[in-house]
Scaffold this active site. Structure first.
Site, mmCIF file in Angstrom:
data_model
loop_
_atom_site.group_PDB
_atom_site.id
_atom_site.type_symbol
_atom_site.label_atom_id
_atom_site.label_comp_id
_atom_site.label_asym_id
_atom_site.label_seq_id
_atom_site.Cartn_x
_atom_site.Cartn_y
_atom_site.Cartn_z
ATOM 1 N N GLU A 8 -8.170 -15.200 33.756
ATOM 2 C CA GLU A 8 -6.364 -15.893 32.968
ATOM 3 C C GLU A 8 -5.888 -15.073 34.000
ATOM 4 O OE1 GLU A 8 -6.649 -13.981 28.205
ATOM 5 O OE2 GLU A 8 -5.481 -13.435 28.770
ATOM 6 N N HIS A 63 -34.191 -12.293 37.116
ATOM 7 C CA HIS A 63 -35.160 -12.724 36.416
ATOM 8 C C HIS A 63 -34.641 -14.309 35.644
ATOM 9 C CE1 HIS A 63 -38.216 -9.835 37.719
ATOM 10 N NE2 HIS A 63 -36.677 -9.304 37.547
ATOM 11 N N LYS A 112 -4.556 -22.390 19.842
ATOM 12 C CA LYS A 112 -4.160 -20.796 18.943
ATOM 13 C C LYS A 112 -3.082 -22.785 18.395
ATOM 14 C CE LYS A 112 -3.647 -16.799 21.570
ATOM 15 N NZ LYS A 112 -2.937 -16.065 21.892
HETATM 16 O O1 PA5 Z 1 -4.248 -10.454 28.821
HETATM 17 C C1 PA5 Z 1 -4.069 -10.602 28.319
HETATM 18 O O2 PA5 Z 1 -2.261 -10.669 27.910
HETATM 19 C C2 PA5 Z 1 -4.506 -10.908 26.419
HETATM 20 O O3 PA5 Z 1 -5.450 -11.217 26.889
HETATM 21 C C3 PA5 Z 1 -4.402 -10.403 24.987
HETATM 22 O O4 PA5 Z 1 -4.445 -9.520 25.202
HETATM 23 C C4 PA5 Z 1 -4.904 -10.647 24.074
HETATM 24 O O5 PA5 Z 1 -4.396 -12.196 23.777
HETATM 25 C C5 PA5 Z 1 -4.841 -9.747 23.083
HETATM 26 O O6 PA5 Z 1 -3.376 -10.043 22.588
HETATM 27 P P1 PA5 Z 1 -2.353 -8.696 21.775
HETATM 28 O O7 PA5 Z 1 -2.209 -7.839 22.266
HETATM 29 O O8 PA5 Z 1 -1.280 -9.734 22.154
HETATM 30 O O9 PA5 Z 1 -2.833 -9.340 20.595
#
Ligand code: PA5
Length: 430
Positions: free
Chosen positions: A282, A303, A417
């Protein structure tokens, strides 16, 4: 400190001098906090500030103690950065079958109706509390799970008691979860504005579930505090985090490897692999760039994936996390008949056999053209895990900046989303 070693021919072929100017620029960018996304660098010194401030740590310990006394299960509701770090730490430190009677379960990290229904069924005759974690306070997966789980809790203990058993970890002022937490007077922890989800394990996001799992969060934070000194040094040769960050960048850009495989030899480190995949995937996967982060747990996956790694297309290098000491060990027994032919190992520890598998595999893979970064850590104690997390956070920021990418946003996640909300008929604004 993480001890960083390199094994394989490829390391002799990369040339740091070609990116000297850029790497010096990046070192200073992190130090001066003036790079892309610099308003999300709060994690750099969050641990030492937390240690000095004391109030949050003391409150987390006190509340976790109350929850452990009042119930048998904590349900952690969150997804991505609001869940992976806590689970990775809890499983690595406590193991998968810990003897602690207190259980930590995870909800809201999926939209699977079967998984969610089964967890809720399991909770029906259990005394439980909820820690709902969401920085935005609006993420669909945890929001739905929270609504369902809260309903069960209210049915079990009544609204007033339920509100005492719900702990909300969210933004200090905005989002639906914050609005609800204020309205219902839930005990609340703040996720700082300048710490993004995947860098938030050192905040109450990770600390509260860990404290409920009886983990020493002071030591965990000490691991980060040590890391603040160890991994901020501007001399690449003395800073294993930056050295590793630079090397993975060069393996990608100069040696054309397209994938990094995180490897451990302990199944309870599997969620650390998942945390790493999110951290790097990410943070770096933008503008058509970056290594594809993947993972294996050996010897299990030898394996299944071992054949590909050894002889398939040479797209990947390995990054192996190797604790020097194990928590528990077993000795292989001698049998009179030796029908299974294992008496040659009698008297040897299982960890010894695992170590020989590691050494044998390392030789096979590196000689087969798969280079390996080896990250040696002392053990899987809370301090070592804290230190390891910080090591990777620094390394990730460094190599993302080398790619000229903002490590702290995730614009691509919004696209699915948008489509999903359209299909679900979500109103534009509430
Ligand atoms: O690293 C990130 O920013 C994302 O993975 C968020 O943690 C994830 O989308 C969850 O978001 P939120 O904490 O707003 O529910």
């Amino acid at each position: 400190m993480v001890n960083y070693k390199q094994v394989g021919e490829a390391f002799n072929k990369i040339d740091e001098s070609k990116v000297k100017k850029l790497s010096e620029k990046v070192l200073n960018t992190i130090k001066n906090k003036d790079g892309l996304g610099n308003d999300f660098l709060g994690w750099l010194d969050y641990a030492s500030n937390l240690k000095n401030e004391r109030t949050t740590l003391e409150d987390i310990k006190k509340t976790a103690k109350r929850i452990r006394e009042e119930v048998d299960v904590l349900v952690v509701i969150g997804i991505g950065g609001s869940y992976l770090g806590a689970r990775a730490a809890i499983e690595a430190i406590n193991g998968l079958y810990s003897q602690d009677k207190f259980e930590v379960l995870y909800l809201g990290n999926t939209l699977s109706s079967t998984y969610t229904a089964q967890v809720l069924n399991y909770l029906k005759d259990k005394k439980f509390a909820i820690n709902v974690i969401s920085k935005s306070g609006t993420t669909t997966e945890p929001a739905i799970a929270f609504r369902l789980c809260k309903d069960l809790l209210i049915k079990q203990v009544g609204k007033q008691k339920a509100n005492e058993l719900i702990i909300a970890t969210t933004d200090k002022q905005k989002g639906a979860l914050k609005t609800e937490a204020d309205a219902e007077s839930y005990h609340t922890y703040v996720i700082p504005d300048d710490v993004g989800g995947r860098y938030s394990v050192l905040t109450p996001v990770g600390l509260f579930p860990m404290a409920c799992a009886n983990i020493d969060i002071e030591e965990f934070i000490d691991g980060f505090v040590e890391g603040e000194k160890e991994y901020s040094c501007l001399d690449l040769e003395k800073n294993p985090a930056y050295k590793y960050g630079l090397t993975r960048f060069l393996l990608h850009t100069q040696m054309k490897y397209t994938s990094e495989m995180f490897i451990s030899y302990e199944p309870h480190m599997n969620m650390i692999n998942e945390w790493l995949k999110q951290l790097f995937g990410e943070s770096e996967g933008k503008q058509g760039k970056a290594l594809f982060p993947t993972s294996c747990v050996f010897t299990t996956d030898l394996h299944s994936m071992g054949q590909f790694i050894q002889e398939g297309s040479h797209v990947l290098f390995e990054t192996i996390i190797k604790p020097k000491n194990v928590k528990l060990d077993l000795t292989i027994l001698k049998e009179k008949e030796d029908l299974d032919g294992l008496n040659y190992l009698a008297g040897k520890n299982l960890s010894y056999v695992n170590d020989q598998a590691y050494l044998g595999t390392l030789k096979a893979h590196t000689e087969g053209g798969v280079p390996a970064n080896i990250l040696e850590i002392e053990d899987l104690s809370s301090k070592s895990i804290g230190n390891l997390f910080y090591f990777f956070m620094r390394a990730c920021a460094f190599s993302a900046y080398m790619l000229e990418i903002n490590p702290f946003d995730q614009p691509g996640v919004e696209i699915y989303k948008k489509n999903m909300f359209k299909l679900l008929g979500k109103p534009e604004k509430r």
